[in-house]
Write a protein that holds these residues in place. Structure first.
Motif, PDB file in Angstrom:
ATOM      1  N   THR A 135      23.745  36.637  23.622  1.00  0.00           N
ATOM      2  CA  THR A 135      24.389  35.321  23.647  1.00  0.00           C
ATOM      3  C   THR A 135      23.827  34.500  22.492  1.00  0.00           C
ATOM      4  O   THR A 135      22.835  34.878  21.853  1.00  0.00           O
ATOM      5  CB  THR A 135      24.091  34.578  24.965  1.00  0.00           C
ATOM      6  OG1 THR A 135      22.678  34.357  25.049  1.00  0.00           O
ATOM      7  CG2 THR A 135      24.597  35.348  26.178  1.00  0.00           C
ATOM      8  N   ARG A 183      26.048  42.441  24.591  1.00  0.00           N
ATOM      9  CA  ARG A 183      25.806  41.664  23.372  1.00  0.00           C
ATOM     10  C   ARG A 183      24.842  40.522  23.682  1.00  0.00           C
ATOM     11  O   ARG A 183      24.736  40.076  24.808  1.00  0.00           O
ATOM     12  CB  ARG A 183      27.110  41.044  22.861  1.00  0.00           C
ATOM     13  CG  ARG A 183      28.087  42.020  22.293  1.00  0.00           C
ATOM     14  CD  ARG A 183      29.307  41.259  21.714  1.00  0.00           C
ATOM     15  NE  ARG A 183      30.137  42.108  20.927  1.00  0.00           N
ATOM     16  CZ  ARG A 183      31.128  42.851  21.402  1.00  0.00           C
ATOM     17  NH1 ARG A 183      31.407  42.844  22.688  1.00  0.00           N
ATOM     18  NH2 ARG A 183      31.853  43.607  20.598  1.00  0.00           N
ATOM     19  N   ALA A 209      37.680  49.856  31.071  1.00  0.00           N
ATOM     20  CA  ALA A 209      37.109  48.657  31.693  1.00  0.00           C
ATOM     21  C   ALA A 209      35.770  48.935  32.368  1.00  0.00           C
ATOM     22  O   ALA A 209      34.991  48.028  32.602  1.00  0.00           O
ATOM     23  CB  ALA A 209      38.091  48.066  32.698  1.00  0.00           C
ATOM     24  N   THR A 240      26.348  50.074  24.828  1.00  0.00           N
ATOM     25  CA  THR A 240      26.590  50.289  26.253  1.00  0.00           C
ATOM     26  C   THR A 240      25.235  50.365  26.966  1.00  0.00           C
ATOM     27  O   THR A 240      24.188  50.521  26.329  1.00  0.00           O
ATOM     28  CB  THR A 240      27.349  51.606  26.496  1.00  0.00           C
ATOM     29  OG1 THR A 240      26.509  52.689  26.089  1.00  0.00           O
ATOM     30  CG2 THR A 240      28.684  51.641  25.755  1.00  0.00           C
ATOM     31  N   THR A 246      25.637  39.111  27.297  1.00  0.00           N
ATOM     32  CA  THR A 246      26.950  39.202  27.927  1.00  0.00           C
ATOM     33  C   THR A 246      27.254  40.674  28.137  1.00  0.00           C
ATOM     34  O   THR A 246      26.790  41.523  27.374  1.00  0.00           O
ATOM     35  CB  THR A 246      28.061  38.569  27.066  1.00  0.00           C
ATOM     36  OG1 THR A 246      28.156  39.280  25.828  1.00  0.00           O
ATOM     37  CG2 THR A 246      27.802  37.096  26.812  1.00  0.00           C
ATOM     38  N   ALA A 247      28.009  40.961  29.172  1.00  0.00           N
ATOM     39  CA  ALA A 247      28.438  42.332  29.466  1.00  0.00           C
ATOM     40  C   ALA A 247      29.937  42.275  29.707  1.00  0.00           C
ATOM     41  O   ALA A 247      30.381  41.799  30.743  1.00  0.00           O
ATOM     42  CB  ALA A 247      27.701  42.866  30.686  1.00  0.00           C
ATOM     43  N   LYS A 248      30.697  42.733  28.734  1.00  0.00           N
ATOM     44  CA  LYS A 248      32.154  42.673  28.831  1.00  0.00           C
ATOM     45  C   LYS A 248      32.738  44.062  28.729  1.00  0.00           C
ATOM     46  O   LYS A 248      32.178  44.943  28.078  1.00  0.00           O
ATOM     47  CB  LYS A 248      32.710  41.788  27.724  1.00  0.00           C
ATOM     48  CG  LYS A 248      32.119  40.387  27.782  1.00  0.00           C
ATOM     49  CD  LYS A 248      33.068  39.361  27.328  1.00  0.00           C
ATOM     50  CE  LYS A 248      32.380  38.058  27.599  1.00  0.00           C
ATOM     51  NZ  LYS A 248      32.737  36.906  27.270  1.00  0.00           N
ATOM     52  N   ALA A 249      33.882  44.236  29.363  1.00  0.00           N
ATOM     53  CA  ALA A 249      34.564  45.531  29.341  1.00  0.00           C
ATOM     54  C   ALA A 249      34.886  45.932  27.914  1.00  0.00           C
ATOM     55  O   ALA A 249      35.307  45.107  27.097  1.00  0.00           O
ATOM     56  CB  ALA A 249      35.836  45.461  30.174  1.00  0.00           C
ATOM     57  N   GLY A 250      34.673  47.207  27.641  1.00  0.00           N
ATOM     58  CA  GLY A 250      34.973  47.738  26.316  1.00  0.00           C
ATOM     59  C   GLY A 250      36.449  48.043  26.172  1.00  0.00           C
ATOM     60  O   GLY A 250      37.176  48.159  27.170  1.00  0.00           O
ATOM     61  N   VAL A 257      21.563  38.901  31.841  1.00  0.00           N
ATOM     62  CA  VAL A 257      22.853  38.200  31.920  1.00  0.00           C
ATOM     63  C   VAL A 257      22.675  36.936  32.749  1.00  0.00           C
ATOM     64  O   VAL A 257      23.122  35.847  32.361  1.00  0.00           O
ATOM     65  CB  VAL A 257      23.954  39.123  32.499  1.00  0.00           C
ATOM     66  CG1 VAL A 257      25.198  38.331  32.869  1.00  0.00           C
ATOM     67  CG2 VAL A 257      24.294  40.243  31.505  1.00  0.00           C
ATOM     68  N   ARG A 273      30.888  48.906  29.824  1.00  0.00           N
ATOM     69  CA  ARG A 273      30.514  47.543  29.482  1.00  0.00           C
ATOM     70  C   ARG A 273      29.817  47.516  28.118  1.00  0.00           C
ATOM     71  O   ARG A 273      28.914  48.308  27.874  1.00  0.00           O
ATOM     72  CB  ARG A 273      29.570  46.966  30.537  1.00  0.00           C
ATOM     73  CG  ARG A 273      30.010  47.185  31.978  1.00  0.00           C
ATOM     74  CD  ARG A 273      31.214  46.431  32.381  1.00  0.00           C
ATOM     75  NE  ARG A 273      30.860  45.049  32.638  1.00  0.00           N
ATOM     76  CZ  ARG A 273      31.744  44.086  32.830  1.00  0.00           C
ATOM     77  NH1 ARG A 273      33.010  44.358  32.805  1.00  0.00           N
ATOM     78  NH2 ARG A 273      31.353  42.881  33.049  1.00  0.00           N
TER      79      ARG A 273
END
Length: 154
Positions: free
Chosen positions: A94, A92, A86, A49, A78-82, A72, A89
């Motif tokens: 790329t 990870r 939501a 996070t 990448t920053a995606k909802a956990g 990003v 973030r």
């Protein structure tokens, strides 16, 4: 007139970061020196996070948030909802970032050797002096020192 501590530190950072940026550019990397602590934190723990990255990199959460947003945008993270939240973030690498890691680590190794060379050329250890200054400022912050100094001159 001798420049103040802040001016000297700013100039030192310009000299160091400018050279590191040039090394990244010469290596063909889309990279900024400010990305390094985030990348190092993610190498140790991925996904993470923003708060975990800030803590691991010893940078402020707003700084981590800004840096991650730039990364990003540059296609490195990448920053995606956990799961389950939501708002949380998960950050990870790329594929693009993973492919550049070996060249980046070679740049870091060269930078470390250059820093060691600088340390050897100095009468006093810059790394030790900065570490001591940080430790003292953690004990007694600079704003407190300024406040105390103002009381002495008024």
């Amino acid at each position: 007139m001798k420049p103040g501590l802040g001016t000297q530190l700013s100039h030192l950072l310009e000299l160091l970061e400018g050279a590191v940026q040039a090394a990244y550019t010469d290596a063909g990397l889309i990279m900024r020196p400010r990305y390094t602590p985030v990348i190092r934190a993610l190498i140790e723990r991925e996904p993470s996070t923003i708060g975990q990255i800030a803590a691991a990199a010893t940078i402020s959460q707003p700084s981590a948030t800004q840096t991650i947003a730039l990364m990003v945008k540059d296609g490195l993270l990448t920053a995606k909802a956990g799961p389950g939240d939501a708002r949380r973030r998960l950050i990870r690498f790329t594929k693009k970032a993973r492919l550049m890691l070996p060249e980046l680590q070679a740049c870091w190794a060269a930078t470390k050797l250059a820093a060691d060379s600088l340390e050897n050329d100095l009468r006093l250890s810059l790394s030790e002096a900065l570490g001591n200054a940080i430790a003292e400022l953690e004990k007694k912050p600079f704003d407190q020192r300024i406040s105390e100094a103002r009381k002495r001159i008024t």
